[in-house]
Design a protein around this motif. Structure first.
Motif, mmCIF file in Angstrom:
data_model
loop_
_atom_site.group_PDB
_atom_site.id
_atom_site.type_symbol
_atom_site.label_atom_id
_atom_site.label_comp_id
_atom_site.label_asym_id
_atom_site.label_seq_id
_atom_site.Cartn_x
_atom_site.Cartn_y
_atom_site.Cartn_z
ATOM 1 N N THR A 219 -5.110 12.569 2.160
ATOM 2 C CA THR A 219 -4.588 11.202 2.279
ATOM 3 C C THR A 219 -4.693 10.465 0.951
ATOM 4 N N ILE A 220 -5.830 10.608 0.295
ATOM 5 C CA ILE A 220 -6.042 9.933 -0.993
ATOM 6 C C ILE A 220 -5.056 10.455 -2.037
ATOM 7 N N LEU A 221 -4.930 11.782 -2.125
ATOM 8 C CA LEU A 221 -4.060 12.375 -3.144
ATOM 9 C C LEU A 221 -2.592 12.069 -2.872
ATOM 10 N N ASP A 222 -2.210 12.014 -1.592
ATOM 11 C CA ASP A 222 -0.822 11.705 -1.255
ATOM 12 C C ASP A 222 -0.440 10.277 -1.640
ATOM 13 N N ASN A 223 -1.432 9.411 -1.782
ATOM 14 C CA ASN A 223 -1.151 8.003 -2.053
ATOM 15 C C ASN A 223 -1.669 7.553 -3.416
ATOM 16 N N ARG A 224 -1.985 8.503 -4.287
ATOM 17 C CA ARG A 224 -2.582 8.097 -5.558
ATOM 18 C C ARG A 224 -1.594 7.379 -6.479
ATOM 19 N N ASP A 225 -0.306 7.383 -6.101
ATOM 20 C CA ASP A 225 0.664 6.606 -6.876
ATOM 21 C C ASP A 225 0.420 5.106 -6.725
ATOM 22 N N LYS A 226 -0.429 4.730 -5.738
ATOM 23 C CA LYS A 226 -0.737 3.305 -5.541
ATOM 24 C C LYS A 226 -1.790 2.811 -6.537
ATOM 25 N N LEU A 227 -2.395 3.731 -7.295
ATOM 26 C CA LEU A 227 -3.346 3.318 -8.325
ATOM 27 C C LEU A 227 -2.622 2.463 -9.355
ATOM 28 N N GLU B 2 -3.048 1.480 -13.060
ATOM 29 C CA GLU B 2 -3.747 1.723 -14.324
ATOM 30 C C GLU B 2 -5.208 2.089 -14.089
ATOM 31 N N GLY B 3 -5.409 2.953 -13.114
ATOM 32 C CA GLY B 3 -6.753 3.424 -12.821
ATOM 33 C C GLY B 3 -7.544 2.548 -11.878
ATOM 34 N N ARG B 4 -7.033 1.371 -11.546
ATOM 35 C CA ARG B 4 -7.741 0.482 -10.635
ATOM 36 C C ARG B 4 -7.648 1.015 -9.214
ATOM 37 N N LEU B 5 -8.791 1.040 -8.523
ATOM 38 C CA LEU B 5 -8.855 1.656 -7.201
ATOM 39 C C LEU B 5 -8.449 0.706 -6.072
ATOM 40 N N LYS B 6 -8.576 -0.591 -6.297
ATOM 41 C CA LYS B 6 -8.385 -1.530 -5.198
ATOM 42 C C LYS B 6 -6.996 -1.448 -4.560
ATOM 43 N N PRO B 7 -5.884 -1.326 -5.349
ATOM 44 C CA PRO B 7 -4.571 -1.229 -4.693
ATOM 45 C C PRO B 7 -4.484 -0.053 -3.725
ATOM 46 N N LEU B 8 -5.071 1.088 -4.092
ATOM 47 C CA LEU B 8 -5.073 2.245 -3.193
ATOM 48 C C LEU B 8 -5.944 1.975 -1.976
ATOM 49 N N PHE B 9 -7.114 1.376 -2.188
ATOM 50 C CA PHE B 9 -8.027 1.046 -1.091
ATOM 51 C C PHE B 9 -7.338 0.134 -0.077
ATOM 52 N N HIS C 118 -4.079 -0.310 0.298
ATOM 53 C CA HIS C 118 -2.934 0.385 0.894
ATOM 54 C C HIS C 118 -3.373 1.215 2.097
ATOM 55 N N LEU C 119 -4.589 1.747 2.021
ATOM 56 C CA LEU C 119 -5.139 2.551 3.119
ATOM 57 C C LEU C 119 -5.874 1.678 4.134
ATOM 58 N N ASP C 120 -5.692 0.357 4.031
ATOM 59 C CA ASP C 120 -6.254 -0.613 4.996
ATOM 60 C C ASP C 120 -7.765 -0.541 5.107
ATOM 61 N N GLY C 121 -8.412 -0.109 4.029
ATOM 62 C CA GLY C 121 -9.869 -0.057 4.043
ATOM 63 C C GLY C 121 -10.454 1.055 4.883
ATOM 64 N N HIS C 122 -9.607 1.964 5.412
ATOM 65 C CA HIS C 122 -10.110 3.047 6.265
ATOM 66 C C HIS C 122 -10.790 4.158 5.453
ATOM 67 N N VAL C 123 -10.539 4.173 4.154
ATOM 68 C CA VAL C 123 -11.164 5.160 3.274
ATOM 69 C C VAL C 123 -12.032 4.401 2.275
ATOM 70 N N SER C 124 -13.278 4.784 2.131
ATOM 71 C CA SER C 124 -14.210 4.039 1.289
ATOM 72 C C SER C 124 -13.910 4.238 -0.190
ATOM 73 N N HIS D 201 -16.076 5.017 -2.462
ATOM 74 C CA HIS D 201 -16.736 6.182 -3.052
ATOM 75 C C HIS D 201 -16.021 7.475 -2.673
ATOM 76 N N ALA D 202 -15.373 7.532 -1.478
ATOM 77 C CA ALA D 202 -14.590 8.723 -1.130
ATOM 78 C C ALA D 202 -13.386 8.847 -2.061
ATOM 79 N N ILE D 203 -12.745 7.715 -2.368
ATOM 80 C CA ILE D 203 -11.622 7.723 -3.307
ATOM 81 C C ILE D 203 -12.082 8.197 -4.679
ATOM 82 N N ARG D 204 -13.197 7.636 -5.135
ATOM 83 C CA ARG D 204 -13.682 7.972 -6.474
ATOM 84 C C ARG D 204 -14.078 9.447 -6.580
#
Length: 742
Positions: free
Chosen positions: A699-707, A709-716, A718-724, A726-729
């Motif tokens: 799920t994380i890798l399929d949506n990594r285009d939401k990063l 410039e390396g910032r994690l919050k847009p991806l977090f 986008h996943l509605d907070g269902h993935v932590s 630290h799991a993303i990192r």
């Protein structure tokens, strides 16, 4: 609530207050206000309940009315709001007629977003008529427990607020408090006539507080020892009587501590001067009766000492909760003696106003008994407090109280001792209370014992080597462990199912050594392991504190209005070198960046240059606060691990989980998560599966285009907070390692 509204309140939180994420239940509380649904929000002290009405006030059109009981509290909150660029004002008796007219004119011109007012002023016809001509957004009733007869700070003037529903039928009414039992919550809803309210009750636990209860012997020495552990930090000392307040404050001042008294016997001007000195950090310590506290909006109190037992658990929860409101580790120590409960009962039986209500008096005595049980109990302090307010506590060991830290010495043969006590309750036919039971066990020849023939019981004098006070302490401990229970108006003792197991030898309770000679198995230290200081340069932190105090004095505002201690620690940890970097620190909003960013940055750069400190340490924030930080991806390998990190690396090589490693090395989970990222980079690990399941990785890798410039919050998000975070990192770090190897 729509996604647009959700984005709006998150943007306000970040831009105005400088925070990336809401604390538990803040978002839900704010959504109730925006949806114009009445609500009651109960969040513990330090849980951020003020933001629950301040954020929607900024987001909504119109004027929000905030009911607040104390002038000092109004001023502090208005100062803090103005400091972040929010238009707020108050109307109270401290103002001149001209000042009140100025506020009214600002309201007429729609220049004010929040107006703070006392309940008695709000409900007068002149005020209600004026407000009825204004576009109001909602009413926020702060400290709403004051409306309840069953609350610990009942204020009759709060009862008159029921007029708001009649005069403003379409306006939302929202109540907020830090301490309210289920009975008090029910009363708040009824008294305010809330319509189908959304009731939100946060977790009453304050995990950053370490609780200890000590027998009060040589109290001044005990207090001095604790102050020495927190030298230069802010603390509150509570005493039962005014005389004790004065004696303690004078004694501390005589040995060089910056301590001032505060109680109702001082003049209004003196109390204000002493409170202002404490808020402005010209004074480290306030010694006070319970008259001090509700109006204190000071986040960096590092310790609270009770030099005597409070009169209820509700009071203790609120008073001790004034420590660590910024979420940083803080210490609460209660010095307890049997004489405390006697003192309180005398004060309650002979109130200064001469009023006496037998029903209220009986309830107050039950509260005293519950508080006395807390003091003598050997059950986890966090568990006792949380369960008192009707919530469950899942942890077996909180790691933050004298009981769980193993600091209380236990009796050698608790089973035999407990059997003697419970047998006596049985012989007394479960018809008497703790005091009479203790008299029988100690072998007392008091008239009531002899007249009832209880001196002929087989349990008479079984514990004659101990004092009645010590036996009552053990009875309280058996009650707290569900081996005995109190019932009825006279609080008679009864044996529970678990108590019968004790009699049969099937269950062994825990009993501590006597309160009179209780010793500690380990020397009490300030708090549990304090990861909040990890990576902080304390010389820089102290320099920033001094600079903050100078700026606050120039602006005539409390020091915390400039920046809180938590923000200063992050500044001293990551040490930004640019304004862009400064803006990334939690607690720095746009207005504070404009007002204070350059002057703090100059001080940071100067001190770092002088002391050869490395700057822009953004990994430090990511490690300690991964849910709210947004560090850019870093593909550089870290330096070789040291200390606890070395031990963590060895455990991670075996594929152990973060929780297992954290327990093994004795560090916080957030710190251990940072060690894992360092480990993955240092050893070029490409397989994240020991820590993140395959589906989540995909799920994380399929949506990594939401990063971004390396910032994690847009991806977090986008996943509605269902993935932590630290799991993303973890996943992205392992994937980057794969790409490098390829």
């Amino acid at each position: 609530m729509t996604s647009v509204a959700t984005q709006s309140i998150h943007r306000i939180l970040k831009d105005v207050w400088g925070y990336e994420a809401f604390r538990p239940l803040q978002r839900e509380s704010i959504e109730s206000v925006l949806a114009t649904r009445d609500s009651l929000t109960v969040l513990p002290t330090g849980g951020g309940k003020s933001l629950c009405f301040q954020v929607p006030a900024v987001a909504m059109d119109g004027l929000a009315i905030v009911v607040s009981p104390l002038i000092s509290l109004m001023k502090d909150q208005v100062d803090a709001l103005n400091a972040v660029g929010v238009e707020a004002a108050y109307i109270n008796s401290s103002q001149t007629a001209a000042e009140k007219r100025t506020v009214a004119e600002q309201i007429d011109r729609r220049e004010i977003k929040l107006l703070y007012v006392a309940p008695e002023r709000l409900v007068i016809d002149r005020t209600l008529d004026f407000l009825s001509q204004q576009p109001l957004s909602f009413f926020a009733i702060d400290e709403s427990h004051c409306i309840s007869n069953w609350g610990h700070d009942f204020r009759p003037e709060y009862r008159s607020l029921d007029v708001l529903r009649e005069r403003f039928p379409t306006a939302g009414i929202h109540a907020y408090t830090a301490t309210a039992s289920e009975r008090v919550r029910y009363d708040i809803v009824g008294q305010l006539k809330l319509r189908d309210p959304h009731v939100l009750v946060g977790n009453f636990d304050r995990p950053n507080l370490t609780y200890r209860v000590l027998p009060g012997r040589g109290k001044l020495d005990q207090i001095s020892a604790m102050i020495d552990r927190h030298r230069g930090e802010s603390g509150i000392i509570y005493c039962i009587s005014r005389r004790e307040v004065e004696q303690t404050a004078n004694s501390l001042a005589s040995v060089g501590h910056k301590a001032l008294p505060y109680h109702a016997g001082l003049t209004d001007q003196t109390r204000k001067e002493h409170q202002d000195a404490f808020i402005a950090e010209r004074c480290d310590i306030i010694v006070a009766t319970v008259a001090f506290g509700m109006g204190i909006d000071k986040s960096n109190v590092r310790y609270v000492i009770h030099a005597g037992m409070p009169k209820s658990i509700e009071h203790y929860q609120q008073e001790s909760g004034r420590a660590g409101r910024d979420g940083l580790p803080s210490e609460c120590v209660l010095l307890h003696s049997r004489g405390d409960i006697i003192t309180w009962k005398k004060l309650l039986e002979n109130p200064s106003d001469g009023a006496s209500d037998q029903q209220a008096l009986a309830a107050a005595f039950r509260s005293l008994d519950a508080m006395d049980d807390f003091c003598t109990s050997i059950t986890c302090r966090h568990r006792t407090l949380v369960e008192h307010f009707g919530q469950s506590f899942d942890s077996e060991n909180c790691g933050a109280c004298d009981v769980c830290l193993g600091e209380i010495a236990m009796v050698d043969d608790p089973l035999t001792l407990a059997q003697k006590i419970i047998s006596c309750v049985y012989r007394l036919e479960q018809r008497f209370g703790a005091s009479h039971t203790a008299d029988v066990l100690v072998g007392s020849t008091k008239q009531r014992v002899v007249e009832r023939g209880h001196d002929q019981l087989s349990t008479f004098g079984l514990l004659s080597d101990h004092s009645p006070a010590t036996i009552r302490q053990w009875i309280s401990q058996l009650i707290s462990q569900d081996c005995l229970e109190r019932s009825g108006e006279f609080q008679v003792l009864a044996i529970t199912g678990k108590g019968r197991q004790v009699l049969r030898g099937e269950h062994t309770p825990m009993l501590s050594t006597a309160m009179d000679d209780r010793r500690r198995t380990t020397k009490s230290t300030a708090t549990k392991s304090d990861d909040s200081w990890e990576g902080v340069d304390q010389t820089l932190f102290e320099e920033l504190r001094r600079h903050r105090r100078e700026l606050a004095e120039e602006a005539h505002v409390p020091a915390f209005v400039v920046f809180g201690d938590a923000t200063l620690r992050e500044l001293a940890r990551c040490r930004p070198s640019t304004l862009d970097g400064f803006a990334r620190v939690k607690g720095v909003g746009q207005k504070k960046l404009a007002d204070y960013g350059q002057t703090f940055l100059e001080r940071i750069n100067e001190i770092c240059g002088r002391n050869n400190l490395t700057q822009d340490q953004w990994d430090a924030i990511a490690r300690l606060d991964p849910e709210t930080s947004e560090p850019t991806a870093n593909t550089n390998k870290p330096s070789l691990p040291k200390g606890a990190a070395t031990a963590a690396f060895a455990e991670f090589r075996q594929g152990k989980s973060i929780a297992e490693v954290a327990e093994k090395i004795g560090r916080a989970t957030s710190t251990t998560e940072g060690y894992l990222i360092d480990f993955l980079k240092a050893e070029n690990v490409t397989d994240a599966s020991p820590w993140v399941d395959d589906a989540t990785q995909q799920t994380i890798l399929d949506n990594r285009d939401k990063l971004d410039e390396g910032r994690l919050k847009p991806l977090f998000e986008h996943l509605d907070g269902h993935v932590s975070y630290h799991a993303i990192r973890i996943t992205l770090t392992c994937h980057q390692n794969q790409e490098r190897d390829a």
